[in-house]
Design an enzyme around this catalytic site. Structure first.
Site, PDB file in Angstrom:
ATOM      1  N   SER A 140      -0.398 -10.322 -25.354  1.00 13.28           N
ATOM      2  CA  SER A 140      -0.389 -11.541 -24.560  1.00 13.28           C
ATOM      3  C   SER A 140      -0.235 -12.729 -25.482  1.00 13.28           C
ATOM      4  O   SER A 140      -0.734 -12.715 -26.605  1.00 13.28           O
ATOM      5  CB  SER A 140      -1.691 -11.649 -23.774  1.00 13.28           C
ATOM      6  N   HIS A 188      -6.917   6.425  -0.492  1.00 16.79           N
ATOM      7  CA  HIS A 188      -6.932   5.081   0.101  1.00 16.79           C
ATOM      8  C   HIS A 188      -7.742   4.129  -0.775  1.00 16.79           C
ATOM      9  O   HIS A 188      -8.525   3.337  -0.264  1.00 16.79           O
ATOM     10  CB  HIS A 188      -7.505   5.116   1.522  1.00 16.79           C
TER      11      HIS A 188
END
Lengths: 438, 438, 438, 438
Positions: free
Chosen positions: A272, A152
């Site tokens: 990028s 989780h």
């Protein structure tokens, strides 16, 4: 209309060998192969003159179909076979009367599809086994590489990276078994004539069916399956299962490669346009995207099973839209997974650092089970909570706090000792790796 | 990998003009258009030299990108912009420093996508209006053409074919309204820089955004929408709604054209490879297949909205796989619907014959409402049942039985009189047809 | 069969008020409301005796339908209306002949559905506006709260948490506009009789339709929409769009709450059965699950539009399976999002710490644009890369390295100064928040 | 929120025994069964006191969990196990310290799910075999029942109804094989502790795993499968495959039962609220709806496989939403198919009448193959076309026209003689029916 066929993008999404199998020319070649095999089978049984069968077989390599003509035929008929037959008959007048004898369009298209799938799946199987081998090696190499297990999104207990790799690997082993189970159902000829009775063949239909199957090295179905599409839908399910398992690998690599975690890194990340420091985990992204895409396409392949009467109205066409895409995406995902894993940079130090970042919180379960030998669980739980808070507030590790508070307590305070059955599980998975079939 | 890009099949599935917009070369043209517009906007505002902007604008028509080079760039970066910029800079060294100033890859790709969509939707809108016009004419022509209305596959009551056409038409009118509502949300520039702050532009970001929007005749969003994909998903919903409505037309034509019903017939059906008498309703089949395909793809476009942080990991790529397909399939479905309906052969006689085939069963409701004026409903129901049985057993029509049993009963025993508000409803729909925007 | 109706789980997945609207008893109440309104409308127009209409209206509150009897009716008819009418007629013999006059089962069921949806959507709208208000407040509060913007899982440039919240908020504003656009299409009566002609009503059908619409405060459609399900599918699209936007919030909170990032934290996380230190971000998980579930259900609601002829064979039932689930999941997601955000713990310090963890890498773009004023971009890029490496190797911050290497360089070396149009964008979004309708 | 749980509708959509297995109380019983089995296994191995294990086992039948308490626990934890353990410990203080020893919540929930599925699949298997038996009998009974085969909605060639039934049957035989292949993969315990290492059990984890598996008559997996959900997704694929095959039966019955065709009829059709003559094929409609619903849900079960790290964030919950629905819908579809087919009214006369309605067009292929023995195919095709036109224009049958034009031609002019391998195919399918496992 899809990256799968873009000159720019296809390489990232589909194995080039698989893509080639689904180009128009290749598709037509498979159709011709089926027509030739049918003629051969019928020639051998004396249904048509052997000479015609041989002529047909011989002329195929040199026969170049006129795609524009086929296109025109499809524009009115909806299917490529009628026009192809016409071209073939013009090309080889002496065999004209004996081509496609007793077959229906769908017989040829479906049997060709089976051949196409079989050829494509050989490619996928090879990469799948390479991937299994790669993951097996990684599970072994990293069987002691400590890292934190996360549930989780939260730190839980220690594991090793090898155990995680085994978790990636185990489903792939099952997928290879699943494939071997479904293959005999899938690799069968389609031969039924217009409504699946082979009525034009004067009682010799199943004899020809058997010979055709032999010719093409395929099996025989219980009966023609013009509107029984379960084995195709089953294959699509398999493709989606496989790509979902690869997608989980991609998802985990994405998460482990986040700037703050940085435990693994794609060898060749994307750049990028403005930020020199960035390297994007593009291959992992493609894995997740392929998995989600296939899961989304899967439903339509099952909906396509609702084909009406003896031959349906639109389910077949749905298959054309879904099946090649799914096969293509899965082939690409296998390649991407292999390249990704072969080049994956694993940062042991960072793994250890993250494991210990919480000052021993990942040892709280171990501590609790240690304490439980001397006191009731509820009391142990309170102590663990209290010491954990102390550790956090005083920036100490949990073992330090415990040592100060209860020096004689016997517990497993080293992460590397609190790994339970990790090695056993890794071994079980490694031992289950199937032999590579030749 | 999909019929949408097959030389053989594409014509049946996609409008050629739309397909052309999504080819690699066209895609790159749109990217260049955005880079040029950005330069223009920045030149005008003095952010970059006007000369550079003009040079860039002027050189674009002659600039031929090297697709193989872009391919190599995408293989490592995942996106085509970095490599394209490099080529562009080499092509035009004097503007090299001023291209793509302050923008991020996704700014260019998303804005180019918006331009692509806008151009494609112009094509779709034209065909949609042609289709609305065609259906309007048919609803009018056939407003009195009697046929049986069918519910749950069973004969129910009389309708007219014009009413059915109005049922096909009304949703298309709503779709054209829906499109006009969503267009302003969709036709906006993307301009945010790396994380949506336009940080590199020293406080002049929104000024440039406005100028860029003006340059491209697009709107301005509330803020950069790198991970706000709702308007794209909304468009996909619209495409799927539209193709589902066209799919219903195809479905109805398939059902009405069955051998036993034969009330309508595609003008140009597909042939069969062995059965000379057959004509397959291929265009209707394509309509249903396109509808189901788009419905299946839609979920993934909504799943693609869950993009992480400031720019996501795979949702964007899901869009690449779904959006062009959906747009393509819808464009093809519009064309197919138009051709199908323009050529649809409507068999009035057969409609009447089918309406009357059940010996007046479709008049039973009318009879019941006639009887109810003179007796309680339950008693009326019993009488209708009894007379219907008599009619069936004695091969009489229901009016004949009624005449014999209760000669003075006043009821609407002609199908053409039992049409209720059919004409009113047709008129309402016809009156709602929107003006064609120029 | 689904958590939506489990006594244990429902609270986490659906708003209790919405769930109540879809219970059997509530469903039947809506059916009765429509039958009563129809009688009222017909009474007022003199189609049936006003006394019968009034009796019907008056008796409804005390009429308790026998659910077991309805169940038996549905088991054979497939639909609840026939059996309900029978019960109603027994309950109120004096009005027996005047109930359901001229209507068909689907008229009642569809109009009842519209009322149900309208009631449920009022609940959703209220929560949506609460959520918009909450996000607006958060965007304002955190407009200066520095954090790192992340793209493709990697640190990119600085943003503020308020900007991220604005990114969550902007789509919700558009969703509220979308809803107001679709509502008039959705809130219309269904009244067409067996095949949509209102044949039984002797030319007064549309008059009654208008009166029925007035009675129920609904609009009139162009024509009966028994097989025109576009407005229902459009609503489902809206529900899925909305839940996807909420899912993105959940996804981001999950990612920001990871142990290593820990910038936000759910106020009330779920516990672990063995690990005392853990707190699971369950509410965020529910948001993502609801979004993915709705995206998956959406396709079936579009497929359900392919309804045959005047009333279809199975599309309607597909709606029963999908629409309430989607509405329920969205209502629950709105509640979960509201609770999540109201209690969200935002850790400013941790945000700042993470932003600076990479030693200034997030400032590399800023540095590059600073350098570009004095040198060509390619040279600037090389310098940035070199200095970044230096910073990393020597554990310095990028500003420190720059200061040492080029002390006179003017650039924005504070993250808080490199935020571009952040405040403008936040303001634009805040200003677009619509008035809450009363 | 779904017909599956409506008191009114559930009977039409789900087998009551399967529905019962998924009610809250039953769910909790399965959880308790797993906790008890774990204690038994650990007691036997001396991990916990045997007395505690026995006490736990004995007390379970009388232990009534407080659902409201569980509900409160789930509202904060997200999962029912923590609160259940607390109740259990209060109920049985002497065993409190020994319950759930070393397990994690998901171990209990997943193993309970496997038991639930195994129990439910026993129900489905029984009905599936009943259905296979029923179809086998029908294929045999109707092996000579002449009817027309239809392709693309058009009359094609003669078949028998038995052949069509064999087409419905063959996939079900394959589905039963598929199920037997997947069952061993599915019926395995989940036992891994917090991160799948069983770290708390001091090296005895796999020993306990084996004992637990023995206790529950389940298998052992290669390793804990907390985030390896392939076998669950595979089951969902199987459920969807099966329901699609049942959906095809429903689809065919719908088409064959149309007013104009009327070859088959549901024994118990649904009534109409205004048309006394109508009988709706509701059971067939439910079959199609269930098939489409399951196909739509399937994608989400595959998407749910992308679970993060050692335990995921939302994929597990997606399973809760999809799996029970899919299992329920399939169980209901099996029941509906069985009832439908057991009561199906088959109208031989009507089949023959429809077969002959086109004046022998279905014999055109037969005629062509007859002619081909005496002339080239193209010439034969022209003759067939010409004679077919003559037959249609003069309202003669094709055999009559042929007799007049070419009295000596030898061809199969009786539909019953033009059935090809129909009987062989039926026999092949009947012979493939598997033994019913006891």
């Amino acid at each position: 209309m899809t990256p799968l066929v873009s000159q720019l993008h296809a390489q990232n999404w589909v194995d080039a060998r698989v893509a080639a199998l689904f180009e128009d020319v290749a598709q037509v070649r498979f159709l011709l192969q089926v027509e030739a095999a049918l003629a051969q089978a019928q020639g051998r049984l004396g249904i048509i003159p052997q000479a015609a069968a041989t002529a047909l077989q011989n002329s195929l390599p040199s026969f170049v179909p006129d795609l524009a003509g086929l296109q025109a035929g499809i524009a009115t008929d909806g299917f490529p076979v009628l026009a192809l037959l016409e071209q073939l008959r013009r090309h080889l007048p002496e065999a004209a009367d004996f081509v496609h004898f007793g077959a229906t369009t769908q017989d040829i298209l479906d049997t060709a599809l089976v051949l196409q799938l079989k050829t494509a799946l050989e490619v996928l199987k090879t990469t799948l086994f390479d991937l299994i081998t790669q993951l097996g090696a990684m599970a072994h190499t990293h069987r002691q590489t400590l890292m934190v297990g996360r549930t989780h999104t939260q730190h839980a207990l220690p594991i090793t990276f090898g155990l995680k790799v085994a978790t990636w690997l185990a489903p792939l082993i099952r997928h290879s078994i699943r494939l071997s189970e479904l293959e005999p159902r899938l690799y069968v000829v389609q031969f039924g004539g217009a409504v699946g009775t082979l009525a034009a063949l004067e009682g010799r239909g199943v004899e020809i069916e058997a010979a055709l199957a032999t010719e093409l090295k395929l099996g025989q179905p219980l009966m023609p399956w013009h509107t029984q599409r379960d084995s195709l839908a089953e294959l699509c399910g398999w493709l989606s299962l496989l790509s979902a398992s690869l997608g989980k690998i991609g998802q985990d690599v994405l998460l482990l490669g986040q700037s703050e975690i940085a435990e693994v890194r794609e060898a060749t990340g994307g750049g990028s346009s403005t930020m020199p420091h960035k390297s994007n985990p593009v291959r992992s992204e493609w894995l997740v995207a392929a998995a989600r895409m296939n899961a989304g396409l899967l439903g339509n392949t099952h909906g396509a099973m609702l084909q009406e009467h003896e031959r349906g109205t639109h389910g077949w066409q749905l298959e054309w839209h879904c099946l090649p895409q799914m096969l293509g995406l899965t082939s690409g995902a296998l390649n991407n997974a292999l390249v990704l894993l072969q080049g994956l940079e694993v940062n042991h130090d960072r793994m250890l650092q993250n494991l210990r970042a919480s000052g021993g919180a990942v040892l709280s379960e171990s501590l609790m089970f240690g304490l439980r030998k001397t006191m009731p669980p509820q009391q142990a739980k309170l102590l663990v909570n209290s010491w954990s808070n102390t550790a956090q507030q005083q920036h100490l590790s949990l073992p330090e706090v415990v040592k100060a508070a209860m020096p004689d307590l016997v517990w497993q305070s080293a992460e590397s000792e609190y790994l339970g059955q990790t090695q056993v599980f890794i071994d079980r998975v490694l031992n289950a790796i199937p032999e590579r079939t030749p």
